[in-house]
Design a protein around this motif. Structure first.
Motif, PDB file in Angstrom:
ATOM      1  N   VAL A 243     -32.827   4.996 -27.882  1.00  0.00           N
ATOM      2  CA  VAL A 243     -34.027   4.188 -27.640  1.00  0.00           C
ATOM      3  C   VAL A 243     -33.448   2.502 -27.764  1.00  0.00           C
ATOM      4  CG1 VAL A 243     -36.221   3.363 -28.465  1.00  0.00           C
ATOM      5  CG2 VAL A 243     -35.806   5.718 -28.124  1.00  0.00           C
ATOM      6  N   ALA A 244     -32.626   2.407 -29.069  1.00  0.00           N
ATOM      7  CA  ALA A 244     -32.276   0.977 -29.445  1.00  0.00           C
ATOM      8  C   ALA A 244     -31.494   0.396 -28.240  1.00  0.00           C
ATOM      9  CB  ALA A 244     -31.359   1.047 -30.736  1.00  0.00           C
ATOM     10  N   GLN A 245     -30.818   1.034 -27.568  1.00  0.00           N
ATOM     11  CA  GLN A 245     -30.113   0.679 -26.393  1.00  0.00           C
ATOM     12  C   GLN A 245     -30.655   0.490 -25.017  1.00  0.00           C
ATOM     13  OE1 GLN A 245     -25.271   2.052 -27.101  1.00  0.00           O
ATOM     14  NE2 GLN A 245     -26.191   2.201 -25.269  1.00  0.00           N
ATOM     15  N   SER A 246     -31.693   1.348 -25.081  1.00  0.00           N
ATOM     16  CA  SER A 246     -32.779   1.374 -23.789  1.00  0.00           C
ATOM     17  C   SER A 246     -33.561  -0.001 -23.989  1.00  0.00           C
ATOM     18  CB  SER A 246     -33.523   2.495 -23.901  1.00  0.00           C
ATOM     19  OG  SER A 246     -34.377   2.609 -23.128  1.00  0.00           O
ATOM     20  N   ILE A 247     -33.968  -0.460 -25.080  1.00  0.00           N
ATOM     21  CA  ILE A 247     -34.758  -1.484 -24.870  1.00  0.00           C
ATOM     22  C   ILE A 247     -34.033  -2.946 -24.893  1.00  0.00           C
ATOM     23  CG2 ILE A 247     -36.516  -0.150 -26.076  1.00  0.00           C
ATOM     24  CD1 ILE A 247     -36.001  -1.696 -28.626  1.00  0.00           C
ATOM     25  N   GLN A 253     -35.495  -2.601 -20.964  1.00  0.00           N
ATOM     26  CA  GLN A 253     -35.443  -4.006 -21.667  1.00  0.00           C
ATOM     27  C   GLN A 253     -36.726  -4.593 -20.748  1.00  0.00           C
ATOM     28  OE1 GLN A 253     -32.199  -6.734 -20.428  1.00  0.00           O
ATOM     29  NE2 GLN A 253     -31.346  -4.608 -19.619  1.00  0.00           N
ATOM     30  N   HIS A 254     -36.748  -4.596 -19.640  1.00  0.00           N
ATOM     31  CA  HIS A 254     -37.516  -5.089 -18.599  1.00  0.00           C
ATOM     32  C   HIS A 254     -39.071  -4.987 -18.982  1.00  0.00           C
ATOM     33  CE1 HIS A 254     -33.935  -7.244 -16.985  1.00  0.00           C
ATOM     34  NE2 HIS A 254     -33.505  -5.882 -16.852  1.00  0.00           N
ATOM     35  N   ALA A 255     -39.273  -3.723 -18.878  1.00  0.00           N
ATOM     36  CA  ALA A 255     -40.602  -3.259 -19.077  1.00  0.00           C
ATOM     37  C   ALA A 255     -41.271  -3.432 -20.266  1.00  0.00           C
ATOM     38  CB  ALA A 255     -40.688  -1.748 -18.871  1.00  0.00           C
ATOM     39  N   VAL A 256     -40.302  -3.519 -21.356  1.00  0.00           N
ATOM     40  CA  VAL A 256     -40.666  -3.501 -22.722  1.00  0.00           C
ATOM     41  C   VAL A 256     -41.011  -5.033 -22.900  1.00  0.00           C
ATOM     42  CG1 VAL A 256     -40.099  -3.488 -25.272  1.00  0.00           C
ATOM     43  CG2 VAL A 256     -39.593  -1.703 -23.823  1.00  0.00           C
ATOM     44  N   ALA A 257     -40.137  -5.882 -22.430  1.00  0.00           N
ATOM     45  CA  ALA A 257     -40.446  -7.374 -22.682  1.00  0.00           C
ATOM     46  C   ALA A 257     -41.603  -7.746 -21.934  1.00  0.00           C
ATOM     47  CB  ALA A 257     -39.084  -7.853 -22.068  1.00  0.00           C
TER      48      ALA A 257
END
Ligand code: NAD
Length: 320
Positions: A243-247, A253-257
């Motif tokens: 998860v840490a790398q995914s976000i 990274q884009h969907a979370v941001a």
């Protein structure tokens, strides 16, 4: 200390041993027996990326680092754009135990990750494999993917159409028909889609993807890269290696941001492997695997390579 040069890796670690090693690693990460250290990744200019991926597997007794990166000018030099070396250490003493060529192993461990996602998340009746990307990694991705489902056909799209012959040749080697298609056709026909490009903008958009599709997004491994529209992740169930790398450096990274996906909704594939998460919930669900590539994957396949190379007399021992 053992040296296993790049030239000795071919024929050493096959797809099944890579699959087994990486599946066990993802499972260990989910049990908290193993963890990755923060990734160091630096832009060197002119598209070159260099960095270090490292970690510790307490139960698997692995400690080490992969040093390497992506050098887009290498294709003209006749060598792969991806260049890396794995260094293994004794987790008890810190003494170096091996230095292993990491280029082929990176391709094998990356392909193993997406194939593990297909094994655990794709619909069992998947028949059409869609490939987005036709670079060095794409052939490895296709070879590993077709082992997981009874695919009858491969379709593909690439920004640079002159590279599509790689996909056609790999499909032929696997005894499967191949068609180059538009992105609309790819989304409408593929049951499983593997993306493996160096893109910094979404290639696949929400309207392309139909219910039931499994996407393995494998190209995005750096801040700023992107292969699929964040809206796809917003309506999909999202799985990842870590998860840490995914976000931070992965597709999510884009969907979370954008506030379209909660970090807490992203599930590590290790949980599915361990049976603590059920995985795909229905035939209509869209599943996304955000394969960011973790250091422990590199250590796992490098360790397997050392074991096999020593067994076969292909490793050189040096006093260090
Ligand atoms: P490559 O240079 O051989 O091929 C690059 C691919 O990306 C080609 O298909 C090319 O047409 C396409 N491409 C280039 N620029 C693009 C753009 N702007 N938009 C869309 N497509 C574009 O690279 P490769 O060795 O096949 O690696 C592909 C990607 O996979 C790289 O970005 C690499 O960093 C990444 N990778 C990820 C992992 C992981 O674990 N997730 C591991 C290895 C490589």
């Amino acid at each position: 200390m053992w040296i296993v040069p790049e030239s000795a890796i071919t024929g050493l670690v096959d797809e099944q041993s890579a699959f087994d090693a990486i599946e066990a690693t993802f499972a260990a990460m989910s049990r908290q027996d193993a963890y990755n250290f923060p990734v160091v990744r630096e832009g060197l200019g002119a598209g070159r990326q260099y960095g270090f991926k490292s970690g510790l597997d307490r139960v698997g007794h692995l400690l080490g680092v992969k040093a390497g990166g992506y050098f887009p000018g290498n294709a003209e030099r006749g060598i792969p754009n991806h260049q890396s070396t794995v260094y293994l250490f004794d987790p008890d003493s810190g003494k170096p135990t091996a230095m292993v060529g990491g280029n082929l192993l990176t391709a094998l461990r990356t392909a193993a990750a997406s194939s593990i996602s297909i094994a655990h998340l794709a619909r069992k009746d998947a028949k059409v494999l869609g490939m987005v990307g036709a670079g060095h990694q794409s052939a490895f991705q296709m070879r590993a993917a077709v082992r997981q489902r009874a695919f009858e056909r491969v379709i593909g799209w690439n920004l640079h159409p002159e590279m599509l012959s790689r996909l056609a040749e790999t499909a032929a080697e696997l005894g499967l028909p191949f068609d180059a298609v538009s992105l609309e056709e790819l989304g409408a026909q593929a049951d499983v889609i593997v993306t493996i490009t160096s893109s910094f903008d979404a290639i696949l958009h929400d309207a392309h993807i139909r219910p039931g599709t499994h996407l393995a997004c494998m190209g995005t491994d750096t801040k700023g890269k992107q292969e699929v529209d964040a809206a796809i992740l917003a309506r999909a169930s999202v799985f990842t290696d870590e998860v840490a790398q995914s976000i931070s450096i992965g597709e999510a990274q884009h969907a979370v941001a954008a506030g379209l996906l909660e970090e807490g909704a992203i599930v590590e594939i290790g949980a599915v492997i361990n049976g603590t998460h059920p995985g795909r919930a229905s035939a209509e669900e869209i599943t996304v695997f955000d394969g960011t590539g973790v250091g422990l994957q590199d250590l796992a396949v490098a360790s397997k390579a050392v074991e096999l190379a020593v067994e076969r007399g292909l490793a050189q021992e040096i006093a260090f």
